[in-house]
Design a protein around this motif. Structure first.
Motif, PDB file in Angstrom:
ATOM      1  N   ILE A   5       0.868  -1.172   0.000  1.00  0.00           N
ATOM      2  CA  ILE A   5       0.000   0.000   0.000  1.00  0.00           C
ATOM      3  C   ILE A   5       0.902   1.219   0.000  1.00  0.00           C
ATOM      4  CG2 ILE A   5      -1.737   1.328   1.241  1.00  0.00           C
ATOM      5  CD1 ILE A   5      -2.746  -1.288   2.448  1.00  0.00           C
ATOM      6  N   LYS A   6       0.734   2.077  -0.999  1.00  0.00           N
ATOM      7  CA  LYS A   6       1.593   3.254  -1.099  1.00  0.00           C
ATOM      8  C   LYS A   6       0.849   4.497  -0.637  1.00  0.00           C
ATOM      9  CE  LYS A   6       0.518   4.064  -5.954  1.00  0.00           C
ATOM     10  NZ  LYS A   6       1.026   4.238  -7.280  1.00  0.00           N
ATOM     11  N   THR A   7       1.613   5.509  -0.264  1.00  0.00           N
ATOM     12  CA  THR A   7       1.031   6.789   0.127  1.00  0.00           C
ATOM     13  C   THR A   7       0.371   7.419  -1.088  1.00  0.00           C
ATOM     14  OG1 THR A   7       2.743   7.070   1.793  1.00  0.00           O
ATOM     15  CG2 THR A   7       1.547   9.044   1.128  1.00  0.00           C
ATOM     16  N   LEU A   8      -0.860   7.878  -0.911  1.00  0.00           N
ATOM     17  CA  LEU A   8      -1.640   8.393  -2.037  1.00  0.00           C
ATOM     18  C   LEU A   8      -1.818   9.905  -2.013  1.00  0.00           C
ATOM     19  CD1 LEU A   8      -4.446   5.677  -2.223  1.00  0.00           C
ATOM     20  CD2 LEU A   8      -2.346   5.838  -3.556  1.00  0.00           C
ATOM     21  N   ARG A   9      -1.147  10.586  -1.123  1.00  0.00           N
ATOM     22  CA  ARG A   9      -1.298  12.035  -1.053  1.00  0.00           C
ATOM     23  C   ARG A   9      -0.018  12.717  -1.507  1.00  0.00           C
ATOM     24  NH1 ARG A   9       1.871  14.218   2.545  1.00  0.00           N
ATOM     25  NH2 ARG A   9       2.477  13.097   4.384  1.00  0.00           N
ATOM     26  N   PRO A  10      -0.158  13.960  -1.941  1.00  0.00           N
ATOM     27  CA  PRO A  10       1.043  14.728  -2.282  1.00  0.00           C
ATOM     28  C   PRO A  10       1.881  14.949  -1.030  1.00  0.00           C
ATOM     29  CG  PRO A  10      -0.937  15.786  -3.126  1.00  0.00           C
ATOM     30  CD  PRO A  10      -1.371  14.682  -2.222  1.00  0.00           C
ATOM     31  N   PRO A  11       3.151  15.056  -1.103  1.00  0.00           N
ATOM     32  CA  PRO A  11       3.970  15.039  -2.302  1.00  0.00           C
ATOM     33  C   PRO A  11       4.387  13.635  -2.741  1.00  0.00           C
ATOM     34  CG  PRO A  11       5.336  15.601  -0.447  1.00  0.00           C
ATOM     35  CD  PRO A  11       3.922  15.421   0.077  1.00  0.00           C
ATOM     36  N   ALA A  12       3.920  12.591  -2.043  1.00  0.00           N
ATOM     37  CA  ALA A  12       4.291  11.225  -2.436  1.00  0.00           C
ATOM     38  C   ALA A  12       3.819  10.913  -3.851  1.00  0.00           C
ATOM     39  CB  ALA A  12       3.717  10.215  -1.453  1.00  0.00           C
ATOM     40  N   LEU A  13       2.650  11.393  -4.191  1.00  0.00           N
ATOM     41  CA  LEU A  13       2.140  11.290  -5.566  1.00  0.00           C
ATOM     42  C   LEU A  13       2.111  12.696  -6.135  1.00  0.00           C
ATOM     43  CD1 LEU A  13      -1.007   8.961  -5.731  1.00  0.00           C
ATOM     44  CD2 LEU A  13       1.223   8.572  -6.709  1.00  0.00           C
ATOM     45  N   PRO A  14       2.713  12.912  -7.280  1.00  0.00           N
ATOM     46  CA  PRO A  14       2.737  14.269  -7.839  1.00  0.00           C
ATOM     47  C   PRO A  14       1.358  14.773  -8.258  1.00  0.00           C
ATOM     48  CG  PRO A  14       3.710  12.707  -9.370  1.00  0.00           C
ATOM     49  CD  PRO A  14       3.417  11.960  -8.100  1.00  0.00           C
ATOM     50  N   GLU A  15       0.458  13.860  -8.570  1.00  0.00           N
ATOM     51  CA  GLU A  15      -0.894  14.228  -8.983  1.00  0.00           C
ATOM     52  C   GLU A  15      -1.895  13.572  -8.051  1.00  0.00           C
ATOM     53  OE1 GLU A  15      -1.326  13.105 -13.065  1.00  0.00           O
ATOM     54  OE2 GLU A  15       0.388  14.277 -13.699  1.00  0.00           O
ATOM     55  N   GLU A  16      -3.141  13.955  -8.183  1.00  0.00           N
ATOM     56  CA  GLU A  16      -4.206  13.380  -7.375  1.00  0.00           C
ATOM     57  C   GLU A  16      -4.297  11.872  -7.626  1.00  0.00           C
ATOM     58  OE1 GLU A  16      -8.962  13.892  -7.370  1.00  0.00           O
ATOM     59  OE2 GLU A  16      -7.795  15.746  -7.258  1.00  0.00           O
ATOM     60  N   ALA A  17      -4.532  11.115  -6.559  1.00  0.00           N
ATOM     61  CA  ALA A  17      -4.659   9.665  -6.687  1.00  0.00           C
ATOM     62  C   ALA A  17      -5.867   9.321  -7.551  1.00  0.00           C
ATOM     63  CB  ALA A  17      -4.808   9.023  -5.319  1.00  0.00           C
ATOM     64  N   THR A  18      -5.696   8.324  -8.391  1.00  0.00           N
ATOM     65  CA  THR A  18      -6.801   7.895  -9.247  1.00  0.00           C
ATOM     66  C   THR A  18      -7.720   6.947  -8.481  1.00  0.00           C
ATOM     67  OG1 THR A  18      -5.666   5.936 -10.085  1.00  0.00           O
ATOM     68  CG2 THR A  18      -5.300   8.016 -11.288  1.00  0.00           C
ATOM     69  N   GLU A  19      -8.899   6.771  -9.010  1.00  0.00           N
ATOM     70  CA  GLU A  19      -9.851   5.826  -8.412  1.00  0.00           C
ATOM     71  C   GLU A  19      -9.248   4.418  -8.387  1.00  0.00           C
ATOM     72  OE1 GLU A  19     -14.286   4.165  -9.448  1.00  0.00           O
ATOM     73  OE2 GLU A  19     -13.885   6.280  -9.833  1.00  0.00           O
ATOM     74  N   GLU A  20      -8.514   4.061  -9.417  1.00  0.00           N
ATOM     75  CA  GLU A  20      -7.872   2.739  -9.471  1.00  0.00           C
ATOM     76  C   GLU A  20      -6.838   2.576  -8.365  1.00  0.00           C
ATOM     77  OE1 GLU A  20      -6.273   2.528 -13.402  1.00  0.00           O
ATOM     78  OE2 GLU A  20      -8.217   2.153 -14.314  1.00  0.00           O
ATOM     79  N   GLU A  21      -6.036   3.625  -8.116  1.00  0.00           N
ATOM     80  CA  GLU A  21      -5.025   3.560  -7.063  1.00  0.00           C
ATOM     81  C   GLU A  21      -5.673   3.463  -5.688  1.00  0.00           C
ATOM     82  OE1 GLU A  21      -1.287   6.063  -8.863  1.00  0.00           O
ATOM     83  OE2 GLU A  21      -3.107   7.199  -8.346  1.00  0.00           O
ATOM     84  N   ILE A  22      -6.755   4.200  -5.490  1.00  0.00           N
ATOM     85  CA  ILE A  22      -7.469   4.156  -4.217  1.00  0.00           C
ATOM     86  C   ILE A  22      -8.068   2.776  -4.001  1.00  0.00           C
ATOM     87  CG2 ILE A  22      -9.497   5.042  -3.003  1.00  0.00           C
ATOM     88  CD1 ILE A  22      -8.824   7.799  -4.258  1.00  0.00           C
ATOM     89  N   ARG A  23      -8.678   2.224  -5.028  1.00  0.00           N
ATOM     90  CA  ARG A  23      -9.290   0.889  -4.907  1.00  0.00           C
ATOM     91  C   ARG A  23      -8.230  -0.188  -4.672  1.00  0.00           C
ATOM     92  NH1 ARG A  23     -13.971  -1.357  -4.735  1.00  0.00           N
ATOM     93  NH2 ARG A  23     -14.224  -3.462  -5.472  1.00  0.00           N
ATOM     94  N   ALA A  24      -7.085  -0.075  -5.326  1.00  0.00           N
ATOM     95  CA  ALA A  24      -6.018  -1.055  -5.128  1.00  0.00           C
ATOM     96  C   ALA A  24      -5.519  -1.028  -3.687  1.00  0.00           C
ATOM     97  CB  ALA A  24      -4.864  -0.784  -6.094  1.00  0.00           C
ATOM     98  N   ALA A  25      -5.388   0.159  -3.116  1.00  0.00           N
ATOM     99  CA  ALA A  25      -4.961   0.275  -1.726  1.00  0.00           C
ATOM    100  C   ALA A  25      -6.014  -0.320  -0.793  1.00  0.00           C
ATOM    101  CB  ALA A  25      -4.696   1.732  -1.375  1.00  0.00           C
ATOM    102  N   ALA A  26      -7.289  -0.057  -1.076  1.00  0.00           N
ATOM    103  CA  ALA A  26      -8.371  -0.611  -0.261  1.00  0.00           C
ATOM    104  C   ALA A  26      -8.380  -2.137  -0.338  1.00  0.00           C
ATOM    105  CB  ALA A  26      -9.719  -0.051  -0.718  1.00  0.00           C
ATOM    106  N   LEU A  27      -8.175  -2.675  -1.519  1.00  0.00           N
ATOM    107  CA  LEU A  27      -8.128  -4.125  -1.702  1.00  0.00           C
ATOM    108  C   LEU A  27      -6.980  -4.734  -0.913  1.00  0.00           C
ATOM    109  CD1 LEU A  27      -9.070  -6.741  -3.061  1.00  0.00           C
ATOM    110  CD2 LEU A  27      -7.676  -6.098  -5.045  1.00  0.00           C
ATOM    111  N   GLN A  28      -5.811  -4.120  -0.963  1.00  0.00           N
ATOM    112  CA  GLN A  28      -4.661  -4.625  -0.217  1.00  0.00           C
ATOM    113  C   GLN A  28      -4.932  -4.593   1.282  1.00  0.00           C
ATOM    114  OE1 GLN A  28      -1.878  -6.173  -1.213  1.00  0.00           O
ATOM    115  NE2 GLN A  28      -2.803  -6.115  -3.228  1.00  0.00           N
TER     116      GLN A  28
END
Length: 76
Positions: A5-28
């Motif tokens: 599970i990776k950090t999904l907020r800036p500055p860890a992600l340069p852009e807003e987290a996508t729905e796919e990234e959020i769902r993948a983190a939730a699944l994990q």
């Protein structure tokens, strides 16, 4: 916690987290907590509901966070 599970907020992600990234983190997260990589058929519905609920809560959290040094989000 689950290392995939990776950090999904800036500055860890340069852009807003996508729905796919959020769902993948939730699944994990649900996989880690439940101990199931893929649930049995009789647990699939509750497993999927948990992923949906966590993804929704994560999106709300990310939308509401105020990060120092960044512009505050516009009110909805």
């Amino acid at each position: 916690m689950c290392r995939s599970i990776k950090t999904l907020r800036p500055p860890a992600l340069p852009e807003e987290a996508t729905e796919e990234e959020i769902r993948a983190a939730a699944l994990q997260f649900v996989r880690k907590v439940s101990g199931f990589r893929a649930p049995a058929a009789h647990n699939q519905e509750v497993f999927d509901q948990a992923v949906d609920a966590i993804a929704e809560a994560t999106a709300e959290l990310l939308d509401g966070l105020q990060i120092r040094g960044q512009k505050a989000p516009a009110p909805a």
